[in-house]
Scaffold this active site. Structure first.
Site, PDB file in Angstrom:
ATOM      1  N   HIS A 137       1.076 -44.606  28.886  1.00 64.47           N
ATOM      2  CA  HIS A 137       1.914 -43.431  29.147  1.00 64.47           C
ATOM      3  C   HIS A 137       1.028 -42.193  29.296  1.00 64.47           C
ATOM      4  O   HIS A 137       1.122 -41.437  30.261  1.00 64.47           O
ATOM      5  CB  HIS A 137       2.906 -43.243  27.995  1.00 64.47           C
ATOM      6  N   GLU A 138       0.104 -42.023  28.358  1.00 60.19           N
ATOM      7  CA  GLU A 138      -0.729 -40.808  28.381  1.00 60.19           C
ATOM      8  C   GLU A 138      -1.700 -40.817  29.545  1.00 60.19           C
ATOM      9  O   GLU A 138      -1.875 -39.820  30.237  1.00 60.19           O
ATOM     10  CB  GLU A 138      -1.492 -40.661  27.060  1.00 60.19           C
ATOM     11  N   HIS A 141      -0.093 -39.784  32.724  1.00 54.80           N
ATOM     12  CA  HIS A 141       0.010 -38.326  32.914  1.00 54.80           C
ATOM     13  C   HIS A 141      -1.248 -37.816  33.647  1.00 54.80           C
ATOM     14  O   HIS A 141      -1.169 -36.919  34.478  1.00 54.80           O
ATOM     15  CB  HIS A 141       0.159 -37.597  31.580  1.00 54.80           C
ATOM     16  N   TYR A 152       5.998 -29.832  35.127  1.00 50.64           N
ATOM     17  CA  TYR A 152       6.495 -30.391  33.867  1.00 50.64           C
ATOM     18  C   TYR A 152       7.715 -29.627  33.340  1.00 50.64           C
ATOM     19  O   TYR A 152       7.721 -29.076  32.228  1.00 50.64           O
ATOM     20  CB  TYR A 152       5.366 -30.388  32.822  1.00 50.64           C
ATOM     21  N   GLU A 161       7.681 -37.533  33.276  1.00 53.64           N
ATOM     22  CA  GLU A 161       7.839 -38.368  32.073  1.00 53.64           C
ATOM     23  C   GLU A 161       8.269 -39.792  32.437  1.00 53.64           C
ATOM     24  O   GLU A 161       7.800 -40.767  31.830  1.00 53.64           O
ATOM     25  CB  GLU A 161       8.857 -37.747  31.121  1.00 53.64           C
ATOM     26  N   ASP A 221      13.142 -28.900  25.403  1.00 47.16           N
ATOM     27  CA  ASP A 221      12.262 -29.953  25.935  1.00 47.16           C
ATOM     28  C   ASP A 221      11.912 -29.696  27.399  1.00 47.16           C
ATOM     29  O   ASP A 221      11.972 -30.591  28.252  1.00 47.16           O
ATOM     30  CB  ASP A 221      12.963 -31.309  25.766  1.00 47.16           C
ATOM     31  N   HIS A 226      11.904 -35.250  28.491  1.00 45.40           N
ATOM     32  CA  HIS A 226      11.894 -36.548  27.793  1.00 45.40           C
ATOM     33  C   HIS A 226      13.304 -37.089  27.640  1.00 45.40           C
ATOM     34  O   HIS A 226      13.513 -38.122  26.987  1.00 45.40           O
ATOM     35  CB  HIS A 226      11.300 -36.376  26.381  1.00 45.40           C
TER      36      HIS A 226
END
Ligand SMILES: O=C(NO)[C@]12CC[C@H](CC1)C2
Ligand SMILES: [Zn+2]
Length: 311
Positions: A137-138, A141, A152, A161, A221, A226
């Site tokens: 996931h990271e 990005h 974002y 996301e 958020d 998310h």
């Protein structure tokens, strides 16, 4: 250089024994792998001086460091083997992971240059480096930053996301859950792509949305990046696995075609300000490029976005 490359060993957060490339260095060993791109390196943030994690022998005992390092290697290999992509920038950029970041930090992040992992508080999360889908996931990005670079916030942020989740579950291939390995609170995961409404989103205390009509429209958020990611997550799940959703039947085409469709949409067709409707068009275009405009893949994409109410 090649002469210092060694195979080292370690135990992960949950005690699994792992084997990975590391480096011999002044009679010690360090978590620096020079065999992948310009390197995969893992730091222990508590040392403060950004020192590589070192060991006096080839056995590394810091579970978070072992997992972060091995998971970064797995994710590097996924992008190389599946798409021919050489790291986040497709130019071998060094993959840096920092572990033990913060104080029982219940999160992980990509800051434009490196991945950071918290230890979790043991109530909500176990050490987050233990999650292969978290590492993927990271790192995704990072891939997004070097491709569509989706803003974002609001819908483009929810797509940002969602792509991180999509490739998170494609690397950690055995399910459609995000964070299933690191939850300490008894839930099945942080997010489910198969049925987003299986899980309650903390900020809204509502089930994650699985249809456009259930999107979050507030400002929390970054405008729900998310939260509304789950709408596109559900669409991607349906493209792959198929199913009946809000009276729409989707005939899935499997993970192998789905990952190629989303990678091509991300790298060729989406831009910083793309919204959900543009996501639908980009995926249709990508599926047509890859498998033909009258293919099952194009049909699956159209059906999937119909099913989640995105036109
Ligand atoms: O969605 C995320 N970041 O944007 C998460 C939250 C828990 C996992 C680690 C980081 C995924
Ligand atoms: Zn994320």
């Amino acid at each position: 250089n090649a002469t210092n490359d060694v195979t080292a060993f370690g135990t992960g957060v949950f005690g699994e024994r792992k084997r990975f490339e590391a480096q011999a260095f002044d009679g010690m060993f360090r978590l620096f792998d020079e065999t992948r791109g310009d390197g995969v390196v893992t730091f222990d943030n508590t040392t403060g001086t950004n020192l590589d994690v070192v060991s006096i022998n080839k056995m590394f005992t810091d579970g978070s460091a072992v997992d972060a390092h091995a998971n970064a290697q797995i994710t590097y290999d996924y992008y190389q083997d599946t798409f021919g992509r050489n790291s986040v920038d497709d130019n071998g950029q060094i993959l840096i992971s920092a572990v033990h970041v913060g104080d029982n930090w219940n999160n992980a992040s990509w800051n434009g240059r490196q991945m950071s992992y918290g230890d979790g508080d043991g109530i909500r999360f176990h050490p987050l480096a233990a999650g292969l889908d978290v590492a993927a996931h990271e790192m995704t990005h990072g891939v997004i930053q070097h491709t569509a670079n989706l803003i974002y916030r609001n819908e483009s942020g929810a797509l940002n996301e969602s792509f991180a989740d999509i490739f998170g579950v494609m690397v950690d291939r055995d399910d459609w859950l995000i964070g299933e390995a690191i939850m300490a609170d008894g839930t099945i995961g942080l997010r489910s792509m198969e049925d987003p409404t299986d899980l309650i989103e903390r900020r809204t205390q509502a089930p994650y949305p699985d249809h456009w009509s259930r999107r979050y429209t507030g400002t929390l958020d970054n405008g729900g990046v998310h939260i509304n990611s789950s709408i596109n997550n559900k669409a991607a799940y349906l493209v792959s696995e198929g199913g009946e959703h809000f009276d729409v039947t989707v005939n899935g085409v499997g993970r192998e075609k789905t990952e190629q469709i989303y990678y091509r949409a991300l790298t060729l067709y989406l831009t910083r300000s793309s919204d959900f409707s543009m996501m639908r068009e980009a995926a249709i275009q990508a599926a047509g490029d890859l498998y033909g405009s009258n293919s099952d893949a194009v049909a699956a994409v159209e059906q999937a976005y119909d099913a989640v109410g995105v036109y």
